[in-house]
Design a protein around this motif. Structure first.
Motif, short mmCIF file in Angstrom:
data_model
loop_
_atom_site.label_atom_id
_atom_site.label_comp_id
_atom_site.label_asym_id
_atom_site.label_seq_id
_atom_site.Cartn_x
_atom_site.Cartn_y
_atom_site.Cartn_z
N UNK A 16 19.80 -10.92 95.57
CA UNK A 16 19.33 -12.10 94.86
C UNK A 16 18.47 -12.98 95.77
N UNK A 17 17.61 -13.72 95.13
CA UNK A 17 16.81 -14.73 95.81
C UNK A 17 16.59 -15.88 94.83
N UNK A 18 16.39 -17.07 95.39
CA UNK A 18 16.00 -18.19 94.57
C UNK A 18 14.70 -18.76 95.10
N UNK A 19 13.71 -18.77 94.24
CA UNK A 19 12.42 -19.36 94.57
C UNK A 19 12.40 -20.81 94.10
N UNK A 20 11.70 -21.63 94.86
CA UNK A 20 11.53 -23.03 94.51
C UNK A 20 10.05 -23.36 94.43
N UNK A 21 9.73 -24.33 93.60
CA UNK A 21 8.35 -24.77 93.46
C UNK A 21 8.37 -26.29 93.37
N UNK A 22 7.70 -26.94 94.31
CA UNK A 22 7.63 -28.39 94.33
C UNK A 22 6.17 -28.81 94.34
N UNK A 23 5.93 -30.03 93.90
CA UNK A 23 4.56 -30.53 93.81
C UNK A 23 4.38 -31.77 94.65
#
Length: 123
Positions: A16-23
């Motif tokens: 498993x992996x968790x990707x994050x996206x921030x602005x």
């Protein structure tokens, strides 16, 4: 204004992996968000998306039941939780944002893209 995707890496099949996206300088809470991916030699493809209010989501058939998109508007961050990863999930993953009323699987509808994060799944 930039989107920053992070969380990629090398993982074994089944992991498993968790990707994050921030602005920066854009409130993601008012944006529909999408995740796309592009494998070497292949076209970019839709992975998952969520409406600005979190009430509607969509997934590619290839990831349905394994990936989950979520968002924390208080943190202006969108996530892609990936489980039961397969070697064919190997790609650069991009997050994207658009203004609108609901999510879309069409990349050309998104006006802001992140730089991508590499996900490599070994067999």
């Amino acid at each position: 204004v930039q989107l920053q995707a992070s969380g990629g890496g090398l993982v074994q099949a089944g992991g498993s992996l968790r990707l994050s996206c921030a602005a920066s300088r854009r409130r993601l809470s008012s944006s529909d968000m999408g995740w796309f991916r592009q494998a070497p030699g292949k076209e970019r493809e839709f992975v998952a998306a969520m409406s600005w209010n979190g009430r509607s989501t969509g997934y590619a058939d290839s990831v349905k039941g394994r990936f989950t998109i979520s968002r924390d508007n208080a943190k202006d961050t969108v996530y892609l939780q990936m489980a039961s990863l397969k070697p064919e999930d190997t790609a650069v993953y991009y997050c994207a944002a658009k203004y609108g009323s609901t999510w879309s699987p069409r990349g050309d509808e998104y006006d802001l893209w992140g730089q991508g994060t590499q996900v490599t799944v070994s067999s």
